[in-house]
Each structure stands twice: as structure tokens, then as C-alpha cells.
Scaffold this motif. Structure first.
Motif, mmCIF file in Angstrom:
data_model
loop_
_atom_site.group_PDB
_atom_site.id
_atom_site.type_symbol
_atom_site.label_atom_id
_atom_site.label_comp_id
_atom_site.label_asym_id
_atom_site.label_seq_id
_atom_site.Cartn_x
_atom_site.Cartn_y
_atom_site.Cartn_z
ATOM 1 N N ASN A 1 0.885 -1.252 0.005
ATOM 2 C CA ASN A 1 -0.009 0.166 0.078
ATOM 3 C C ASN A 1 0.824 1.315 -0.097
ATOM 4 O O ASN A 1 1.868 1.330 0.697
ATOM 5 N N TYR A 2 0.544 2.221 -0.573
ATOM 6 C CA TYR A 2 0.984 3.517 -0.681
ATOM 7 C C TYR A 2 0.285 4.849 -0.562
ATOM 8 O O TYR A 2 -0.857 4.752 -0.982
ATOM 9 N N GLN A 3 0.567 5.537 0.356
ATOM 10 C CA GLN A 3 -0.144 6.865 0.952
ATOM 11 C C GLN A 3 0.563 8.080 0.558
ATOM 12 O O GLN A 3 1.326 8.228 1.560
ATOM 13 N N PRO A 4 0.500 8.439 -0.263
ATOM 14 C CA PRO A 4 1.456 9.613 -0.584
ATOM 15 C C PRO A 4 0.973 10.942 0.063
ATOM 16 O O PRO A 4 1.770 11.608 0.559
ATOM 17 N N ASN A 5 -0.268 11.068 0.637
ATOM 18 C CA ASN A 5 -0.585 11.995 1.807
ATOM 19 C C ASN A 5 -1.969 11.267 2.452
ATOM 20 O O ASN A 5 -2.537 10.224 2.205
ATOM 21 N N GLU A 6 -2.322 11.811 3.687
ATOM 22 C CA GLU A 6 -3.237 11.475 4.506
ATOM 23 C C GLU A 6 -4.600 11.390 3.848
ATOM 24 O O GLU A 6 -5.575 10.958 4.426
ATOM 25 N N ASN A 7 -4.718 11.772 2.638
ATOM 26 C CA ASN A 7 -6.264 11.853 1.860
ATOM 27 C C ASN A 7 -6.267 11.027 0.653
ATOM 28 O O ASN A 7 -7.167 10.913 0.048
ATOM 29 N N LEU A 8 -5.183 10.319 0.568
ATOM 30 C CA LEU A 8 -5.225 9.362 -0.772
ATOM 31 C C LEU A 8 -4.495 8.114 -0.371
ATOM 32 O O LEU A 8 -3.137 8.209 0.323
ATOM 33 N N ARG A 9 -4.894 7.067 -0.783
ATOM 34 C CA ARG A 9 -4.131 5.864 -0.302
ATOM 35 C C ARG A 9 -4.615 4.689 -1.714
ATOM 36 O O ARG A 9 -5.722 4.741 -2.307
ATOM 37 N N PHE A 10 -3.673 4.005 -2.004
ATOM 38 C CA PHE A 10 -3.607 2.830 -2.948
ATOM 39 C C PHE A 10 -2.981 1.587 -2.514
ATOM 40 O O PHE A 10 -2.125 1.544 -1.480
ATOM 41 N N ASP A 11 -3.835 0.353 -2.745
ATOM 42 C CA ASP A 11 -3.627 -0.776 -2.119
ATOM 43 C C ASP A 11 -3.424 -1.868 -3.475
ATOM 44 O O ASP A 11 -4.135 -1.610 -4.349
ATOM 45 N N LEU A 12 -2.788 -2.857 -3.063
ATOM 46 C CA LEU A 12 -2.446 -4.050 -3.948
ATOM 47 C C LEU A 12 -2.235 -4.973 -3.231
ATOM 48 O O LEU A 12 -1.471 -5.213 -2.237
ATOM 49 N N ARG A 13 -2.731 -6.361 -3.547
ATOM 50 C CA ARG A 13 -2.931 -7.503 -2.663
ATOM 51 C C ARG A 13 -3.094 -8.423 -3.725
ATOM 52 O O ARG A 13 -3.635 -8.524 -4.756
#
Length: 658
Positions: free
Chosen positions: A608-620
Motif C-alpha cells: 500500500n502507498y499513501q502519498p498523503n493523508e487523504n489518498l491511498r492505493f492498495d495492491l494485494r
């Protein structure tokens, strides 16, 4: 409040330490590591990285618990320490019992709660949680749904979050929206809606599992109000419409509505009053169509739970005295396609109520938890059945070291008992059932005795902070358990003797729920996690064995014993912890009681990558090597359904607030 995770800042180093979350299953405000019982907790980062599609995914790697759905991901059945079905595991959502049970070839304990609605899940294995009501001889699974204070940040009055996910296996889509608004310091509200649309998945052998797709729409509303400084009222609704098929000609729809309310009074200055009152109404309506001909099954469960914890001292001994009571009422109706009630699932009611007292005594290095519970039940259908019993609990914990690396070590021993009343289907099922060249008749047994579980447990709790650097933490729980179940209820078949009721109906065999067996289950569980900030690792171990002995002394394997498993989990965090990469490896050993299951190993990856506190990307990536496997505890009367093969999950979440 219980669900808040307080943060302490060291005056010396300035380091920030996140305290262990309080468990929902604790009546006296304990974390899982403080509890003299086998308790696990799933929350926060764990829920996010599992990208769970259903309850099956939530509990991956948690010792002692397995969830299965017989190739029907839309509904789930929960197994704890080899016990499942008919309320042996108490499943609770915000205080509302999930008691639905339907006799049939598919999953009998139908349960759905969308993981997107969940804030925290607590699992207590064994009957140590007898303060949570009657029946849980296997254990308790308590789901706490999201509420406004979990979602809103301290400086926000409103917030909105949107999540989209895609799964490659079955081409599944998930869309979720959460919104919350804080009117003032005393009132706030949260709403959540989730839509899932999934096609049939393929198992690890590349075979499409027919009719494994489903559509489900879920919703959730929860509001919190604080009438006074020391009181809080929480009102909530959770509902869903779940649709799936089991064959080309059989379709299902499960509608559920759960209404909950909780009122709490807690004042740090008033040690005698810490009052909690919970009430709930849970309605489930299962509609079934066979070649367009409909039948239905409805369960309305009403429940009430009240308890108070008092804190005081007698000499050098500190007490946490909890006194409470609970009441649950199940009203079940069925309507067969031919008209009237379904005799396999007879109309009836079950009323269960109880009261308990529990005292936690603490003296320096010694901790003792002693409790006693009284249970009473009444079944009513074509006749009445009732019973009652006292169930004790005693746990003793010792913390022998005050300083050094072993200062966080606690050793404990525990004995507890549980009491499960039969349900109306077990006691009053009737009707004939036929296969080509073979037929049998179900016979009612209104004189069924309740099951009694008696569990011995010896365990270790260990917690340490700052082992190798100021920021690292280690948490470990391990336990050996032995559960003896008296009057275990099962449904054997036997010949229809001349002149018997079965023979008079033209059947060659009979089937009847009976207290035929005594069951014995034992095993070892370990759960540990090390977190050093930059990297983390976890280990879960579950070893279990069980058998049943009939009245003639003949012993056989229990068919509900899950696979023994070892789960390794580890990963690293980069870019100031905005990026996390990790993986899981799980080894599974098939139990001797399964005629079809085999050993298997699963490998999963996640990021998971969270560039800032309001955006998140997840991969599994689940089942990376596309392994074909079957859970040994499933019902294979309608065929063997293997679990999903290689599955890639992608997700993104955007959040707005102010």
C-alpha cells in the motif's frame, strides 16, 4: 472511550507510543494482552492490508478460527477450535446476535457483514467469554462497526471517503462511500454504503466454480450522542441485500436489518458506577427459489444486555467487580414452496436468559478472575423443552518478574464452562428426504439435552517495548487448551426397523438429532507480532485435534476439525512509512478426520502507498502460486468446492474533510 487508541509521549525521549487497543469483548477495559484468555484482535492496518471481500478474508492467519462458505462467498460460517453451527460460536455485531440457522446441504449458519463497515473484530476462543451470553462453548466473534469518532479527525467537523476496488478472479467490483458529520462535541453521525458485484471465481486448478458469484448492497448508519459529560448514547442500523445462486435453478436472497442501541455511564471519579446497557433487534429474511417456486425463512432475534463494573480495594487487593444479565429471544418462521411451514426448519421460538457475576482481583504479581454464570432456556414449537445450569470460570495469572526483559511476562491457567441449548431445528425437524435408490425420514427429538463445554487452558502473555531500539514492540500470546463437550449434538442415520415411524412412511433409514457423542478437542495456539517501525513480522500457529466417542465407546474423528496451520507475515515500510511492502506464507496440514482435504501452502503479497493523508492505493495478490485447495470443514454433500486460485486485488481511496 473503549474504541479509542490513546497516545502517550515520553517526556524524556519524545517518542510516540501507540497503546494497545481495548478489546470489545472486555467488560473491564482490557487489551488482548491483559486478558487471561485466548483473545485476538483485528483492526487498523491489518484490516486495510487484507482488502477483505468477505469474513473469510478478515481472519486469515488468526489462530484457532476458520471461516468457510462452501463455494458461496456471499455467506459465511465461523469455526472456532473445531466447533461451528447452531450457535456454538456466538457471532455478535454491535451487540446484536447473529443466530440464523437453516438445515440444508449448504452453509447452515448464514451470516453476512461487509468488511468495509467494520472498525474492529475481537475473537475470544473457548467459553471464557461467558459474560457474553449463553451458548458460546466454542467462543465469541464480536464485530464493532465504524462510528463517527473512528472516522473523523480531531480537527474535522465533516469528512467523506470514497473507495473503489477490483479483483481479477471473478472480475469483482467494490464501491464504498463513507460520510460523517460532527454537529458539536456532543453529537455526530456516520453513514456508509457498499456495493459488491462479483462473478464466478476459478479455483487453483483453473476450474470455474459454478454459481460462486454474488451481488450485495450493504448500508450502515451510526450516531453518537452525549447527554452529559459522563454518558453516551449510540444508535445504529446495519443492513444488506445479498443475492446469489447455488445451482442453475436455485436462487437466494438474504435481507438483513440490524437495529442497535447502547447507553453508557462512566465517571473516573465514581468508581462504583460504570454502567452499560445494550439492546438490539436483528431481522433476517432468506428467500429461496427452486425453478421459480419460492420458499422462505425468517428469524427475528431480540436481545438485551446490561452490566456494571465497580472498582474498589479491600486492603492490598484491587477489585474489578462486574455484575450483569442478558436475554435473547429467537422467533423463527418458515414457509415451504408447497404451502405451510418447512418441516426441515420448523416454526418455533427459543428464549435464553442468564445472569453472571465476575470479580477480577489484583495483588502485586497475582491476578485472579473468578466468575459464575446462570443460564436458562425454553424452546417452544410442537412441544416445550427447557433447562438451566450454573457455569463457573476461574483464571489465575502470575507476573513473576518486575524488571528486565521478562517484566512483561505473565503465565496463567484457566478453567471455564459453557452451556448451549439446542435450537428449534435440532429439536423439532421432521419430514422425508430421498436420493435415487435411498430415502430416510427426519425424526424430531424434543428431549434433546443442552451441550456443556468444559475447557482447561494454560497460557503465556508477553509484552515488551524498546527491546532493540526505542520504537520497537513485541506482543505474544500462546496457550494450550483442552475442551470436553458433554452431550454433543449430532444427527446420525440408522435403519428403519419394521413398525417404526420411518418404515410406516416408506423409508429405509431414519435420521434424528441426538446427544450421541462426547467430544474432546485439544490443541496449541500462538500469536506474536514484532514491529520496529521500519520493518515488522508476525507468527501465528494453530495445532488442533479432536475426536468423538459414542455411547458404545467407539471413537471417531470429528469432521469439523480445521487444518493445523503456521502463518508467517512480514514486511517493510519506506518513504517515511508512506509505502508498505509485505507478504504472508501459510502452511496447512489436513486433519485426519477429513476424507478429501490435502496439505497445502498459500503465499500472498501486499503493498500500500499513501502519498498523503487523504489518498491511498492498495495492491494485494492472494494465492500467488494458484494452489488448488479445499477447506476440510466444508459440507461436501453438494460436491467439493475448492477455494479461489490466484487473485489480484487493486484499490484506491480518496478522502475529503474539513
Amino acid at each position: 472511550m473503549a474504541q479509542e487508541a490513546p497516545i502517550l509521549v515520553s517526556e524524556v525521549s519524545g517518542n510516540v507510543t501507540l497503546l494497545d487497543r481495548i478489546t470489545v469483548v472486555s467488560r473491564t477495559g482490557e487489551s488482548a494482552l491483559d486478558t487471561l484468555a485466548s483473545v485476538s484482535q483485528i483492526s487498523g492496518e491489518e484490516l486495510e492490508r487484507r482488502m477483505a471481500t468477505n469474513a473469510n478474508d478478515i481472519f486469515f492467519g488468526v489462530p484457532g478460527i476458520k471461516v468457510y462458505s462452501d463455494g458461496r462467498p456471499a455467506v459465511s460460517n465461523i469455526n472456532i477450535r473445531g466447533l461451528q453451527d447452531a450457535g456454538r460460536v456466538s457471532v455478535i455485531v454491535d451487540g446484536a446476535r447473529q443466530n440464523f440457522h437453516k438445515a440444508g446441504h449448504e452453509v447452515s449458519r448464514m451470516f453476512w457483514l461487509d468488511p468495509q463497515l467494520v472498525e474492529q473484530v475481537d475473537v475470544i476462543r473457548g467459553p471464557s467469554a461467558n459474560t457474553f451470553g449463553s451458548g458460546a462453548i466454542g467462543g465469541v466473534v464480536y464485530f464493532e462497526t465504524k462510528k463517527p469518532d473512528d472516522f473523523l479527525r480531531e480537527d474535522e467537523n465533516y469528512a467523506l471517503s470514497l473507495t473503489g476496488r477490483y479483483e481479477s478472479n471473478g472480475s469483482g467490483w467494490t464501491t464504498s462511500a463513507i460520510g460523517a458529520f460532527r454537529f458539536n462535541e456532543a453529537a455526530s453521525i456516520l453513514g456508509n454504503v457498499v456495493w459488491r458485484d462479483y462473478g464466478d471465481y476459478k479455483d487453483g486448478g483453473g476450474t470455474r466454480v459454478e454459481n460462486s458469484g454474488f451481488d450485495v448492497l450493504s448500508g450502515h448508519i451510526k450516531g453518537t450522542f452525549k447527554p452529559t459529560e459522563h454518558s453516551e448514547l449510540t444508535l445504529g442500523w446495519t443492513g444488506s441485500r445479498d443475492e446469489w445462486s447455488s445451482t442453475a435453478t436455485r436462487d437466494y436472497r438474504l435481507d438483513s436489518d440490524t437495529f442497535t442501541g447502547e447507553f453508557k455511564i462512566s465517571d473516573a471519579e465514581e468508581k462504583w458506577i460504570n454502567l452499560n446497557i445494550k439492546g438490539a433487534v436483528n431481522e433476517l429474511d432468506l428467500s429461496q427459489w427452486d425453478s421459480g417456486v419460492g420458499s422462505g425463512y425468517d428469524l427475528r432475534t431480540s436481545s438485551f444486555d446490561i452490566w456494571n463494573s465497580s472498582y474498589f480495594e479491600t486492603g492490598m487487593i484491587a477489585h474489578e467487580l462486574t455484575v450483569g444479565g442478558d436475554w435473547v429471544y429467537d422467533d423463527f418462521t418458515s414457509r415451504a414452496a408447497s404451502g405451510g411451514a418447512d418441516t426441515y426448519n420448523p416454526v418455533g421460538t427459543r428464549q435464553v436468559w442468564g445472569a453472571y457475576v465476575q470479580d477480577k482481583l489484583t495483588y502485586d504479581w497475582l491476578e485472579i478472575v473468578a466468575g459464575l454464570r446462570y443460564d436458562s432456556y425454553e424452546l417452544e414449537a410442537t412441544s416445550k423443552n427447557s433447562g438451566d445450569r450454573f457455569s463457573p470460570r476461574l483464571s489465575v495469572g502470575v507476573s513473576p518478574f518486575k524488571e528486565g526483559v521478562l517484566s512483561g511476562l505473565q503465565v496463567y491457567g484457566s478453567y471455564s464452562e459453557g452451556y448451549r441449548a439446542p435450537n428449534t431445528s435440532e429439536a423439532y425437524i421432521t419430514g422425508g428426504h430421498s436420493f435415487p435408490g435411498f430415502s430416510f425420514a427426519f425424526l424430531p427429538n424434543p428431549d434433546l439435552k443442552p451441550e456443556t463445554g468444559k475447557t482447561w487452558e494454560a497460557g503465556v502473555n508477553y509484552t515488551a517495548d524498546g527491546l532493540f531500539n526505542p520504537e520497537d514492540t513485541l506482543r505474544l500470546k500462546a496457550a494450550y487448551f483442552h475442551n470436553d463437550i458433554k452431550d454433543y449434538i449430532t444427527i446420525p442415520t440408522f435403519p428403519a426397523f419394521p413398525g417404526s415411524e420411518c418404515a410406516s412412511l416408506g423409508h429405509t433409514m431414519c435420521a434424528q438429532y441426538q446427544n450421541l457423542y462426547a467430544a474432546e478437542i485439544q490443541g496449541f495456539e500462538l500469536e506474536s507480532r514484532y514491529d520496529a517501525g521500519r520493518y515488522f513480522a508476525g507468527l501465528g500457529v494453530s495445532i488442533i485435534d479432536g475426536h468423538q466417542t459414542d455411547r458404545d465407546g467407539v471413537t471417531s474423528d470429528l469432521t469439523t476439525i480445521p487444518a493445523a496451520s503456521v502463518t508467517l507475515d512480514g514486511g517493510m515500510r519506506f518513504l517515511e512509512r508512506r509505502l508498505t511492502l509485505g507478504g504472508e506464507v501459510q502452511f496447512n496440514k489436513a486433519p485426519s478426520g477429513s476424507a478429501f482435504a490435502e496439505d497445502y501452502t498459500l503465499v500472498n503479497l501486499y503493498a500500500n502507498y499513501q502519498p498523503n493523508e487523504n489518498l491511498r492505493f492498495d495492491l494485494r495478490v492472494d494465492n500467488l502460486f494458484d494452489k488448488r485447495y479445499v477447506l476440510p470443514i466444508v459440507d461436501v454433500s453438494d460436491g467439493v468446492h475448492a477455494q479461489p486460485g490466484l487473485t489480484v486485488k487493486l484499490g484506491a481511496t480518496m478522502r475529503f474533510g474539513g
